[in-house]
Scaffold this active site. Structure first.
Site, mmCIF file in Angstrom:
data_model
loop_
_atom_site.group_PDB
_atom_site.id
_atom_site.type_symbol
_atom_site.label_atom_id
_atom_site.label_comp_id
_atom_site.label_asym_id
_atom_site.label_seq_id
_atom_site.Cartn_x
_atom_site.Cartn_y
_atom_site.Cartn_z
ATOM 1 N N GLY A 7 26.018 72.119 21.374
ATOM 2 C CA GLY A 7 27.321 71.612 21.802
ATOM 3 C C GLY A 7 27.573 72.032 23.234
ATOM 4 O O GLY A 7 28.328 72.954 23.508
ATOM 5 N N ALA A 10 32.130 71.654 27.793
ATOM 6 C CA ALA A 10 32.628 72.427 28.924
ATOM 7 C C ALA A 10 32.014 73.845 28.933
ATOM 8 O O ALA A 10 31.283 74.209 29.868
ATOM 9 C CB ALA A 10 34.152 72.485 28.875
ATOM 10 N N LYS A 205 43.387 87.461 23.061
ATOM 11 C CA LYS A 205 43.294 86.052 23.500
ATOM 12 C C LYS A 205 44.075 85.163 22.536
ATOM 13 O O LYS A 205 44.837 84.286 22.945
ATOM 14 C CB LYS A 205 41.813 85.643 23.576
ATOM 15 C CG LYS A 205 41.602 84.173 23.907
ATOM 16 C CD LYS A 205 40.933 83.979 25.235
ATOM 17 C CE LYS A 205 41.245 82.621 25.836
ATOM 18 N NZ LYS A 205 40.171 81.653 25.723
ATOM 19 N N ASN A 213 49.701 77.505 22.931
ATOM 20 C CA ASN A 213 49.012 76.222 22.771
ATOM 21 C C ASN A 213 49.826 75.222 21.957
ATOM 22 O O ASN A 213 50.072 74.102 22.418
ATOM 23 C CB ASN A 213 47.606 76.429 22.186
ATOM 24 C CG ASN A 213 46.664 77.068 23.181
ATOM 25 O OD1 ASN A 213 47.077 77.886 23.996
ATOM 26 N ND2 ASN A 213 45.398 76.708 23.143
ATOM 27 N N SER A 274 44.615 74.086 26.474
ATOM 28 C CA SER A 274 43.552 73.208 25.964
ATOM 29 C C SER A 274 44.105 72.286 24.874
ATOM 30 O O SER A 274 43.674 71.141 24.743
ATOM 31 C CB SER A 274 42.390 74.036 25.424
ATOM 32 O OG SER A 274 42.843 74.949 24.450
ATOM 33 N N GLU A 286 42.631 72.102 18.081
ATOM 34 C CA GLU A 286 42.114 73.225 17.259
ATOM 35 C C GLU A 286 43.290 73.941 16.560
ATOM 36 O O GLU A 286 43.483 75.147 16.751
ATOM 37 C CB GLU A 286 41.333 74.196 18.148
ATOM 38 C CG GLU A 286 40.009 73.633 18.642
ATOM 39 C CD GLU A 286 39.247 74.631 19.510
ATOM 40 O OE1 GLU A 286 39.782 75.054 20.558
ATOM 41 O OE2 GLU A 286 38.129 75.011 19.123
#
Ligand SMILES: NC(=O)C1=CN([C@@H]2O[C@H](COP(=O)(O)OP(=O)(O)OC[C@H]3O[C@@H](n4cnc5c(N)ncnc54)[C@H](OP(=O)(O)O)[C@@H]3O)[C@@H](O)[C@H]2O)C=CC1
Ligand SMILES: CC(C)(CO)C(=O)C(=O)O
Length: 326
Positions: A7, A10, A205, A213, A274, A286
């Site tokens: 994968g 990015a 994080k 997010n 993101s 996600e």
């Protein structure tokens, strides 16, 4: 050292380009679609520090072409790992280590915690426990990924900022396999500190991801705007405090307080998370790994999550309406 990056979007594309340019490892990628076609035709192109370089990577559509590896780096989105298990299998020998580079709560979280929840499979990131059963947590090297990277066009990776990929064994051991990999990443110009408590860094994080997010996806706001607005800032703070109580009940020590973490997110500036970027591009978000899994941890530890529950319900609804529920 044989490394395959499965994968190579990015983050995977950035890591692949850096390792390939360093030229010290036998580096391959598994990719698909127009991205794979472009890499096969013209190499993997990386724009970093205003300069474009072409990295000589071996790119394959199928893992069978590459065979067993020393390291497999999973650089997929969290919801893409389970559907790819059959495709990943040919890369795995007895000794193969698997480096997980997903944001959010990792599927292997309860491997080698030695707590009451040892061995628990988290349904939000590993429905039915199939990743755990088929990849096996003994292979895992955990990571926390900090670079911001984008795919500008098929085959073209643009590095925005950051070079740190923290690494750590779930057991905290400074094993030979993690030390050797970190060494190659450093020689490729990256930062790859080996952590004795990778879970603590995952939580720091995750703290930002689980709150900023979904709020950014729901409101269309940048990090700076969410922090500047008292209402959204307090909502993010409430979610973060719920998460902190869960983490602490699992034995995690948060090295900074919630207000410092919020300030750090605000200082990133007019940046779209993101999740907001995925929403705007019509890509699956996600949600389960970043938010749903924290709610699941709340249920497992008996900690209430009213703010997380509310935001999760809203962002899932948004995803269903937009057809972007990963
Ligand atoms: N981008 C960033 O700046 C950061 C990302 N992260 C995290 O890193 C992880 C990866 O994110 P990111 O790199 O942005 O994601 P991308 O979508 O850019 O990359 C994932 C790549 O995997 C490919 N892929 C998915 N399934 C398969 C498959 N079965 N076979 C072959 N290729 C496959 C995708 O292809 P396709 O496009 O065709 O689906 C895509 O090229 C996420 O968990 C993210 O949260 C963490 C920090 C920063
Ligand atoms: C920008 C940041 C730090 C938001 O929490 C992030 O990691 C993301 O966008 O996924």
């Amino acid at each position: 050292m044989k490394i395959t990056i499965f994968g190579a979007g990015a983050i995977g594309g950035y890591l692949a380009a850096k390792l390939a340019i360093a030229g010290r490892t036998e580096l391959s990628i598994v990719a698909r679609g127009a991205h794979l076609d472009a890499i096969k035709a013209s190499g993997l192109r990386l724009i970093e520090d205003g300069k474009e370089t072409t990295a000589p990577v071996r790119a394959a559509a199928k893992a069978e072409e590459l065979g067993e590896q020393d390291y497999v780096v999973l650089a997929l989105k969290a919801h893409s790992v389970a559907p790819a298990l059959d495709q990943i299998a040919p890369l795995l020998g007895d000794h193969t280590a698997v480096v997980t580079m997903q944001n959010g709560v990792p599927w292997w979280y309860f491997h080698k915690t030695l707590g009451a929840l040892e061995g628990t499979r988290l349904q939000q990131v590993d429905p039915g426990g199939t990743i755990w059963d088929r990849l096996g947590p003994r292979r895992v090297i955990g990571s926390v990924v900090y670079p911001a990277v984008e795919v500008d066009a098929p085959g073209l990776i643009r590095h925005v900022e950051g070079k740190r990929f923290s690494l750590g064994e779930p057991s905290g051991e400074k094993s030979e396999r993690v030390t050797l990999l970190a060494g190659e990443m450093v020689k490729a110009g990256l930062q790859a500190p080996v952590r004795e408590d990778i879970r603590a860094e995952i939580w720091i994080k995750l703290w930002g991801n689980l709150s900023f997010n979904p709020i950014s996806a729901l409101t269309g706001s940048t990090l700076a705007a969410i922090v500047a607005d008292e209402g959204t800032r307090m909502l993010a703070r409430a979610m973060m405090l719920e998460a902190q109580a869960i983490g602490e009940s699992l034995g995690v020590r948060f090295p900074i307080d919630v207000d410092r973490r919020i300030k750090g997110a605000g200082d990133v500036g007019e940046h779209k998370t993101s999740m907001l970027q995925d929403l705007e591009r019509g890509r699956p978000m996600e949600i389960d790994a970043l938010v749903g899994a924290v709610q699941e941890l709340g249920r497992l530890t008996g900690k209430p999550t009213p703010a997380i529950d509310g935001v999760l319900a809203l962002v899932k609804r948004l995803a269903v309406e937009r057809g972007g529920y990963g």
